[in-house]
Motif scaffolding. Structure first.
Motif, PDB file in Angstrom:
ATOM      1  N   ILE A  76       0.836  -1.208   0.000  1.00  0.00           N
ATOM      2  CA  ILE A  76       0.000   0.000   0.000  1.00  0.00           C
ATOM      3  C   ILE A  76       0.866   1.251   0.000  1.00  0.00           C
ATOM      4  CG2 ILE A  76      -1.626   1.363   1.370  1.00  0.00           C
ATOM      5  CD1 ILE A  76      -2.848  -1.276   2.326  1.00  0.00           C
ATOM      6  N   PHE A  77       1.862   1.274   0.877  1.00  0.00           N
ATOM      7  CA  PHE A  77       2.754   2.436   0.945  1.00  0.00           C
ATOM      8  C   PHE A  77       3.547   2.598  -0.340  1.00  0.00           C
ATOM      9  CE2 PHE A  77       7.054   4.051   1.795  1.00  0.00           C
ATOM     10  CZ  PHE A  77       6.745   5.341   2.219  1.00  0.00           C
ATOM     11  N   ASP A  78       4.058   1.499  -0.875  1.00  0.00           N
ATOM     12  CA  ASP A  78       4.903   1.569  -2.065  1.00  0.00           C
ATOM     13  C   ASP A  78       4.127   2.014  -3.297  1.00  0.00           C
ATOM     14  OD1 ASP A  78       6.940   0.766  -0.477  1.00  0.00           O
ATOM     15  OD2 ASP A  78       7.215  -1.213  -1.379  1.00  0.00           O
ATOM     16  N   GLU A  79       2.891   1.565  -3.426  1.00  0.00           N
ATOM     17  CA  GLU A  79       2.074   2.001  -4.562  1.00  0.00           C
ATOM     18  C   GLU A  79       1.798   3.495  -4.476  1.00  0.00           C
ATOM     19  OE1 GLU A  79      -1.451  -0.273  -5.084  1.00  0.00           O
ATOM     20  OE2 GLU A  79      -0.376  -2.102  -5.671  1.00  0.00           O
ATOM     21  N   TRP A  80       1.506   3.976  -3.263  1.00  0.00           N
ATOM     22  CA  TRP A  80       1.293   5.418  -3.075  1.00  0.00           C
ATOM     23  C   TRP A  80       2.568   6.195  -3.402  1.00  0.00           C
ATOM     24  CZ3 TRP A  80       4.025   8.425   0.457  1.00  0.00           C
ATOM     25  CH2 TRP A  80       3.618   9.762   0.535  1.00  0.00           C
ATOM     26  N   SER A 123      13.711  -7.291  -8.831  1.00  0.00           N
ATOM     27  CA  SER A 123      14.068  -6.009  -8.207  1.00  0.00           C
ATOM     28  C   SER A 123      14.377  -6.098  -6.719  1.00  0.00           C
ATOM     29  CB  SER A 123      12.932  -5.007  -8.418  1.00  0.00           C
ATOM     30  OG  SER A 123      11.783  -5.363  -7.677  1.00  0.00           O
ATOM     31  N   PHE A 124      14.218  -7.273  -6.122  1.00  0.00           N
ATOM     32  CA  PHE A 124      14.472  -7.421  -4.681  1.00  0.00           C
ATOM     33  C   PHE A 124      15.723  -8.263  -4.441  1.00  0.00           C
ATOM     34  CE2 PHE A 124      13.994  -9.585  -0.582  1.00  0.00           C
ATOM     35  CZ  PHE A 124      13.693  -8.518   0.242  1.00  0.00           C
ATOM     36  N   PRO A 125      16.629  -7.837  -3.571  1.00  0.00           N
ATOM     37  CA  PRO A 125      16.678  -6.556  -2.875  1.00  0.00           C
ATOM     38  C   PRO A 125      17.296  -5.468  -3.747  1.00  0.00           C
ATOM     39  CG  PRO A 125      18.516  -7.888  -2.196  1.00  0.00           C
ATOM     40  CD  PRO A 125      17.719  -8.731  -3.159  1.00  0.00           C
ATOM     41  N   GLY A 126      17.262  -4.235  -3.283  1.00  0.00           N
ATOM     42  CA  GLY A 126      17.825  -3.127  -4.048  1.00  0.00           C
ATOM     43  C   GLY A 126      19.334  -3.034  -3.876  1.00  0.00           C
ATOM     44  N   ASP A 127      20.082  -3.494  -4.871  1.00  0.00           N
ATOM     45  CA  ASP A 127      21.547  -3.454  -4.791  1.00  0.00           C
ATOM     46  C   ASP A 127      22.062  -2.017  -4.679  1.00  0.00           C
ATOM     47  OD1 ASP A 127      21.660  -6.196  -5.021  1.00  0.00           O
ATOM     48  OD2 ASP A 127      21.887  -6.159  -7.197  1.00  0.00           O
ATOM     49  N   HIS A 128      21.521  -1.153  -5.514  1.00  0.00           N
ATOM     50  CA  HIS A 128      21.936   0.250  -5.527  1.00  0.00           C
ATOM     51  C   HIS A 128      21.721   0.874  -4.153  1.00  0.00           C
ATOM     52  CE1 HIS A 128      21.306   4.590  -6.673  1.00  0.00           C
ATOM     53  NE2 HIS A 128      22.426   4.343  -7.313  1.00  0.00           N
ATOM     54  N   ALA A 129      20.562   0.601  -3.568  1.00  0.00           N
ATOM     55  CA  ALA A 129      20.252   1.157  -2.245  1.00  0.00           C
ATOM     56  C   ALA A 129      21.147   0.579  -1.164  1.00  0.00           C
ATOM     57  CB  ALA A 129      18.785   0.889  -1.900  1.00  0.00           C
ATOM     58  N   SER A 130      21.463  -0.700  -1.260  1.00  0.00           N
ATOM     59  CA  SER A 130      22.287  -1.328  -0.223  1.00  0.00           C
ATOM     60  C   SER A 130      23.673  -0.684  -0.154  1.00  0.00           C
ATOM     61  CB  SER A 130      22.408  -2.834  -0.469  1.00  0.00           C
ATOM     62  OG  SER A 130      23.109  -3.112  -1.670  1.00  0.00           O
ATOM     63  N   VAL A 131      24.232  -0.314  -1.314  1.00  0.00           N
ATOM     64  CA  VAL A 131      25.549   0.349  -1.330  1.00  0.00           C
ATOM     65  C   VAL A 131      25.452   1.734  -0.691  1.00  0.00           C
ATOM     66  CG1 VAL A 131      27.356   1.302  -2.811  1.00  0.00           C
ATOM     67  CG2 VAL A 131      26.342  -0.924  -3.354  1.00  0.00           C
ATOM     68  N   VAL A 170      19.633   9.252   0.566  1.00  0.00           N
ATOM     69  CA  VAL A 170      18.223   9.225   0.148  1.00  0.00           C
ATOM     70  C   VAL A 170      18.065   9.814  -1.255  1.00  0.00           C
ATOM     71  CG1 VAL A 170      15.923  10.152   0.633  1.00  0.00           C
ATOM     72  CG2 VAL A 170      17.339   9.288   2.502  1.00  0.00           C
ATOM     73  N   LEU A 171      18.748  10.925  -1.523  1.00  0.00           N
ATOM     74  CA  LEU A 171      18.654  11.567  -2.836  1.00  0.00           C
ATOM     75  C   LEU A 171      19.083  10.619  -3.951  1.00  0.00           C
ATOM     76  CD1 LEU A 171      18.251  14.095  -4.615  1.00  0.00           C
ATOM     77  CD2 LEU A 171      20.643  14.679  -4.130  1.00  0.00           C
ATOM     78  N   PHE A 172      20.197   9.909  -3.743  1.00  0.00           N
ATOM     79  CA  PHE A 172      20.715   9.042  -4.791  1.00  0.00           C
ATOM     80  C   PHE A 172      19.945   7.726  -4.912  1.00  0.00           C
ATOM     81  CE2 PHE A 172      24.976  11.340  -4.132  1.00  0.00           C
ATOM     82  CZ  PHE A 172      24.646  12.269  -5.105  1.00  0.00           C
ATOM     83  N   MET A 173      19.095   7.421  -3.917  1.00  0.00           N
ATOM     84  CA  MET A 173      18.202   6.272  -4.050  1.00  0.00           C
ATOM     85  C   MET A 173      16.967   6.610  -4.880  1.00  0.00           C
ATOM     86  SD  MET A 173      18.033   4.125  -0.481  1.00  0.00           S
ATOM     87  CE  MET A 173      18.511   5.335   0.741  1.00  0.00           C
ATOM     88  N   MET A 174      16.671   7.885  -4.986  1.00  0.00           N
ATOM     89  CA  MET A 174      15.438   8.321  -5.628  1.00  0.00           C
ATOM     90  C   MET A 174      15.292   7.948  -7.100  1.00  0.00           C
ATOM     91  SD  MET A 174      13.386   9.773  -3.497  1.00  0.00           S
ATOM     92  CE  MET A 174      12.370  10.873  -4.479  1.00  0.00           C
ATOM     93  N   PRO A 175      16.354   8.024  -7.928  1.00  0.00           N
ATOM     94  CA  PRO A 175      16.144   7.746  -9.354  1.00  0.00           C
ATOM     95  C   PRO A 175      15.473   6.410  -9.636  1.00  0.00           C
ATOM     96  CG  PRO A 175      18.304   8.724  -9.026  1.00  0.00           C
ATOM     97  CD  PRO A 175      17.738   8.472  -7.654  1.00  0.00           C
ATOM     98  N   ARG A 176      15.888   5.335  -8.941  1.00  0.00           N
ATOM     99  CA  ARG A 176      15.278   4.024  -9.166  1.00  0.00           C
ATOM    100  C   ARG A 176      13.814   4.007  -8.730  1.00  0.00           C
ATOM    101  NH1 ARG A 176      20.533   4.008 -10.743  1.00  0.00           N
ATOM    102  NH2 ARG A 176      21.380   1.921 -11.095  1.00  0.00           N
ATOM    103  N   TRP A 236      10.649  -1.111  -6.071  1.00  0.00           N
ATOM    104  CA  TRP A 236       9.652  -0.753  -5.076  1.00  0.00           C
ATOM    105  C   TRP A 236      10.380  -0.138  -3.879  1.00  0.00           C
ATOM    106  CZ3 TRP A 236       4.441  -1.761  -6.005  1.00  0.00           C
ATOM    107  CH2 TRP A 236       4.153  -2.677  -7.024  1.00  0.00           C
ATOM    108  N   GLY A 237       9.665   0.610  -3.064  1.00  0.00           N
ATOM    109  CA  GLY A 237      10.270   1.138  -1.853  1.00  0.00           C
ATOM    110  C   GLY A 237      10.797   0.027  -0.970  1.00  0.00           C
ATOM    111  N   GLN A 238      10.067  -1.088  -0.879  1.00  0.00           N
ATOM    112  CA  GLN A 238      10.468  -2.196  -0.020  1.00  0.00           C
ATOM    113  C   GLN A 238      11.761  -2.859  -0.479  1.00  0.00           C
ATOM    114  OE1 GLN A 238       7.645  -5.804  -1.042  1.00  0.00           O
ATOM    115  NE2 GLN A 238       6.553  -3.875  -1.366  1.00  0.00           N
ATOM    116  N   ASP A 239      12.094  -2.724  -1.747  1.00  0.00           N
ATOM    117  CA  ASP A 239      13.373  -3.242  -2.224  1.00  0.00           C
ATOM    118  C   ASP A 239      14.530  -2.524  -1.543  1.00  0.00           C
ATOM    119  OD1 ASP A 239      11.946  -4.857  -3.983  1.00  0.00           O
ATOM    120  OD2 ASP A 239      12.105  -3.424  -5.629  1.00  0.00           O
ATOM    121  N   ASP A 240      14.275  -1.254  -1.172  1.00  0.00           N
ATOM    122  CA  ASP A 240      15.301  -0.431  -0.537  1.00  0.00           C
ATOM    123  C   ASP A 240      15.212  -0.474   0.990  1.00  0.00           C
ATOM    124  OD1 ASP A 240      15.933   0.183  -3.113  1.00  0.00           O
ATOM    125  OD2 ASP A 240      15.367   2.290  -3.010  1.00  0.00           O
TER     126      ASP A 240
END
Length: 267
Positions: free
Chosen positions: A41-45, A161-169, A195-201, A208-212
């Motif tokens: 629900i949160f991620d779709e929003w 897409s799970f988990p978010g590799d880009h976000a994990s770094v 947070v800013l650099f996670m935004m593009p994906r 999804w947000g949950q991937d991050d």
């Protein structure tokens, strides 16, 4: 050779336990049907909030299209590295090289953890398609810029897409520097950039947000726990310092490079 005491050659069982408990709680919440429903629900929003303006605001579309290109990841990497090895910011000048190798070692450890976790995720059927592939009406930037997708690997979708590799770094970088930060301003810069650099994906719908905030975070916390709260980083950084000492000795003779903290530091 004497090294600054950034890392300890002992086990911190409290920190290690916490860094194992947090990922397990995150994973448990994510697998719990109610928790998964709340995440969806949160991620779709969140996705509609970030992605929908791409269709009506050309500037928003162009900015995030550039930020979603693979070469932009290199720009991000340079920014993160610059802050990591900047003397007398988070680390003292004499600690920069050791701090860099400590982070490098934990990053390598996270790669191993990521590979193992991916096998478990694949076996358990935890993988999913990115929101741009499943949400009706999603704006795909690759439809607007097909040339960029082919030439520069514009990232706006993924079948795993799970988990978010880009976000994990980004998260492990932020967590690592947080351990040594001394001011609120440093924390604001560190987490603001993460947070800013996670935004593009997220804007493009590649994750999804949950991937991050579930996948990327649990990988980073696990790596931090087994790296920093055990003797691993102490011994690994010592190893890299000794192995690379001749290289830095040569770099120290170069006019401009020798001024860099990571080169000039008396580690």
């Amino acid at each position: 050779m004497k090294y600054p005491g950034l890392f300890q050659a002992r086990w911190n069982l409290g920190g290690l336990a916490l860094c194992n408990l947090v990922p397990l709680v995150l994973l448990g919440f994510w697998l719990w049907p109610v928790g998964q429903m709340l995440c969806v629900i949160f991620d779709e929003w969140l996705f509609r909030l970030l992605n929908a303006p791409l269709a009506t605001h050309s500037t928003w579309l162009q900015v995030w299209a550039v930020a979603s290109l693979r070469p932009f990841d290199a720009v991000v990497g340079v920014i993160l590295l610059t802050l990591l090895i900047r003397g007398n910011w988070v680390f003292k000048t004499t600690e920069v090289r050791r701090g860099f190798f400590g982070f490098f070692s934990i990053l390598l450890l996270m790669v191993v953890i990521r590979a193992l976790f991916s096998k478990v995720a694949a076996h358990m059927g935890w993988q999913h398609h990115s929101p741009s592939m499943v949400i009706e009406g999603a704006v795909r930037m690759s439809d607007y810029f097909p040339g960029l997708e082919k030439a520069w690997e514009l990232k706006d979708r993924s079948s795993q897409s799970f988990p978010g590799d880009h976000a994990s770094v980004l998260i492990i970088w932020a967590l690592f520097l947080t351990l040594f930060s001394r001011t609120f301003g440093q924390l604001l810069v560190i987490w603001g950039l993460a947070v800013l650099f996670m935004m593009p994906r997220l804007v493009a719908g590649a994750h999804w947000g949950q991937d991050d905030y579930i996948g990327g975070l649990l990988l980073a916390v696990w790596a931090l726990g087994w790296g920093y709260f055990t003797p691993f980083t102490y011994h690994a950084s010592n190893f890299w310092l000794k192995v690379t000492a001749p290289v830095f000795a040569l770099l120290g003779k170069l006019p401009v490079v020798s001024r860099m903290s990571v080169v000039s530091a008396a580690n």
